[in-house]
Design a protein around this motif. Structure first.
Motif, short mmCIF file in Angstrom:
data_model
loop_
_atom_site.label_atom_id
_atom_site.label_comp_id
_atom_site.label_asym_id
_atom_site.label_seq_id
_atom_site.Cartn_x
_atom_site.Cartn_y
_atom_site.Cartn_z
N TYR A 109 -9.19 1.56 0.37
CA TYR A 109 -8.11 0.65 -0.34
C TYR A 109 -6.68 1.48 0.02
O TYR A 109 -5.66 0.78 0.28
CB TYR A 109 -8.44 0.90 -1.84
CG TYR A 109 -9.42 0.20 -2.28
CD1 TYR A 109 -10.03 -0.99 -1.60
CD2 TYR A 109 -10.35 0.48 -3.48
CE1 TYR A 109 -11.19 -1.77 -1.86
CE2 TYR A 109 -11.45 -0.34 -3.63
CZ TYR A 109 -11.91 -1.31 -2.88
OH TYR A 109 -13.04 -1.92 -3.33
N THR A 110 -6.91 3.04 0.06
CA THR A 110 -5.72 3.85 0.37
C THR A 110 -5.05 3.28 1.74
O THR A 110 -3.85 3.21 1.94
CB THR A 110 -5.99 5.17 0.26
OG1 THR A 110 -6.44 5.37 -1.13
CG2 THR A 110 -4.71 6.06 0.42
N PHE A 111 -6.09 3.16 2.60
CA PHE A 111 -5.52 2.81 4.11
C PHE A 111 -4.91 1.56 3.93
O PHE A 111 -4.00 1.41 4.64
CB PHE A 111 -6.86 2.96 4.89
CG PHE A 111 -6.67 2.33 6.47
CD1 PHE A 111 -5.69 3.37 7.12
CD2 PHE A 111 -7.21 1.33 6.93
CE1 PHE A 111 -5.71 3.21 8.33
CE2 PHE A 111 -6.78 1.00 8.22
CZ PHE A 111 -6.19 1.94 8.97
N TYR A 112 -5.50 0.31 3.58
CA TYR A 112 -4.95 -0.78 3.36
C TYR A 112 -3.54 -0.64 2.60
O TYR A 112 -2.30 -1.42 3.26
CB TYR A 112 -5.78 -1.58 2.78
CG TYR A 112 -7.06 -2.16 3.50
CD1 TYR A 112 -6.98 -2.01 4.79
CD2 TYR A 112 -8.12 -2.54 2.83
CE1 TYR A 112 -8.37 -2.51 5.63
CE2 TYR A 112 -9.40 -2.84 3.55
CZ TYR A 112 -9.39 -2.74 5.03
OH TYR A 112 -10.49 -3.05 5.62
N ALA A 113 -3.26 0.02 1.75
CA ALA A 113 -2.05 0.21 1.15
C ALA A 113 -1.07 0.82 1.86
O ALA A 113 0.20 0.12 1.61
CB ALA A 113 -2.37 0.90 -0.42
N SER A 114 -1.52 1.77 2.45
CA SER A 114 -0.59 2.42 3.44
C SER A 114 -0.06 1.47 4.54
O SER A 114 1.11 1.45 5.11
CB SER A 114 -1.21 3.56 4.23
OG SER A 114 -2.22 3.24 4.95
N TRP A 138 -12.26 3.97 -2.11
CA TRP A 138 -10.96 4.65 -2.57
C TRP A 138 -9.99 4.90 -1.11
O TRP A 138 -8.90 4.64 -1.15
CB TRP A 138 -11.11 5.98 -3.35
CG TRP A 138 -11.70 7.20 -2.75
CD1 TRP A 138 -12.85 7.49 -2.49
CD2 TRP A 138 -11.01 8.07 -1.71
NE1 TRP A 138 -12.89 8.64 -1.64
CE2 TRP A 138 -11.97 8.82 -1.25
CE3 TRP A 138 -9.35 8.24 -1.22
CZ2 TRP A 138 -11.49 10.07 -0.40
CZ3 TRP A 138 -9.28 9.31 -0.53
CH2 TRP A 138 -10.04 9.93 -0.23
N TRP A 139 -10.70 5.33 -0.18
CA TRP A 139 -10.24 5.68 0.97
C TRP A 139 -9.77 4.42 1.73
O TRP A 139 -8.62 4.35 2.30
CB TRP A 139 -10.94 6.40 2.01
CG TRP A 139 -10.40 7.02 3.36
CD1 TRP A 139 -9.99 8.45 3.64
CD2 TRP A 139 -10.18 6.30 4.43
NE1 TRP A 139 -9.62 8.42 4.82
CE2 TRP A 139 -9.72 7.30 5.20
CE3 TRP A 139 -10.51 5.19 5.18
CZ2 TRP A 139 -9.25 7.05 6.72
CZ3 TRP A 139 -10.20 4.71 6.47
CH2 TRP A 139 -9.54 5.72 7.16
#
Length: 320
Positions: free
Chosen positions: A132-137, A129-130
């Motif tokens: 995926y959130t980093f790539y999304a940011s 989850w971390w």
């Protein structure tokens, strides 16, 4: 599904859903429907009693059926009741996968050689989850940079100014149709018969004692001549009625007694007295008031006329 949601949650939720639907479909003005129509309150209380009764009956039936089972069947029933549903199991599995952690039994596969006083280190990966959130940011940052710094789209300050201007336009449009929001700066002369009739009613109820029914004046000044103590025209008359006359000897302020629309109506009615002949007119007071707007329009017309004449003269000369 019923076993997943306890009764103390089901009953209030269903009750408020029914109450919300009643509030939505029943016209009750500014007040809640159960206050506007007390019979609705009785109906809601009946609904609440029915919901509680249904829960009690169903729970009793479940208990009776459970007691009628043998020990083996009771054990199977309790096992199924305690078993999580497919939805809950899927949520738990998804949560575990998003954590990306190894179970205790498999920690030996990721243990490192580092040893600090008997404390060993595990080589855990970052939680999915971390990651995926980093790539999304990162993706969001690239899109934001291209949109606002390369393509020069409207930023938040420009969007605020646009929305602020649109809101002001909407307010002005609303004020044009909402007579009750008029003030000294926005009031206009009303010409509708209904408005003038309402203004007459207000005048006869509050103003005839000082100005007489025909506007000829008594304690108050004459309203039929061209003289005004505090200025004529719809704006000045509205302000005088709202704020009152001269300190100590003028008319009281009516803004606490009359609504803005009512003051606009009586102001428009007062101006109807201009040029009429009262039975016993009071001597003129104040100064003759001239509408500056009308004076400006007249001056502009007078300035334009000689130019037209001069152009005509030039045409005559050229023809000769």
């Amino acid at each position: 599904m019923r076993h997943l949601i306890p009764s103390y949650v089901r009953v209030p939720v269903l009750f408020f859903i029914i109450a919300g639907l009643i509030e939505y479909f029943v016209e009750s003005g500014d007040q809640p429907a159960f206050m506007e129509q007390p019979v609705i309150l009785l109906f809601l209380l009946l609904i609440l009693c029915v919901l509680i009764g249904i829960e009690a009956i169903v729970s009793s039936m479940d208990n009776i059926l459970f007691q009628s089972l043998d020990e083996e069947a009771k054990a199977r029933y309790l096992a199924n009741a305690n078993k999580p549903s497919k939805a809950v199991a899927w949520i738990q599995e998804t949560y575990t996968n998003l954590l990306g952690s190894k179970p205790i039994e498999e920690e030996g596969e990721i243990i490192l050689d580092h040893n600090y006083d008997g404390i060993k280190e595990l080589d855990n990966n970052l939680p999915p989850w971390w990651v995926y959130t980093f790539y999304a940011s990162i993706l969001f940052g690239v899109i934001y940079m291209v949109r606002y710094h390369v393509l020069n789209a409207d930023d938040q300050f420009v969007e605020y100014e646009i929305e602020y201007a649109e809101a002001n336009r909407a307010i002005e449009e609303y004020k044009k149709t909402a007579k009750g929001l008029v003030d000294y700066n926005t009031v206009e002369l009303l010409a509708d018969a209904s408005d003038l009739k309402a203004g007459q009613t207000i005048f006869e109820a509050n103003c005839v004692a000082c100005h007489k029914a025909d506007g000829g004046g008594g304690i108050g000044p004459n309203l039929t001549d061209e003289n005004w103590i505090l200025g004529g025209g719809i704006k000045n008359v509205f302000k005088t009625i709202s704020e009152g006359g001269r300190d100590g000897k003028g008319m009281v302020a009516w803004k606490s007694e009359l609504k803005p629309l009512e003051m606009a109506q009586v102001s428009s009615y007062v101006l109807q007295f201009q040029g009429t002949t009262p039975a016993e007119p009071k001597a003129a007071e104040g100064d003759i008031w001239i509408d500056e707007a009308s004076k400006t329009d007249t001056s502009e017309t007078e300035v334009e006329t000689p130019e037209i004449a001069s152009e005509a003269d030039k045409t005559v000369v050229s023809n000769n």
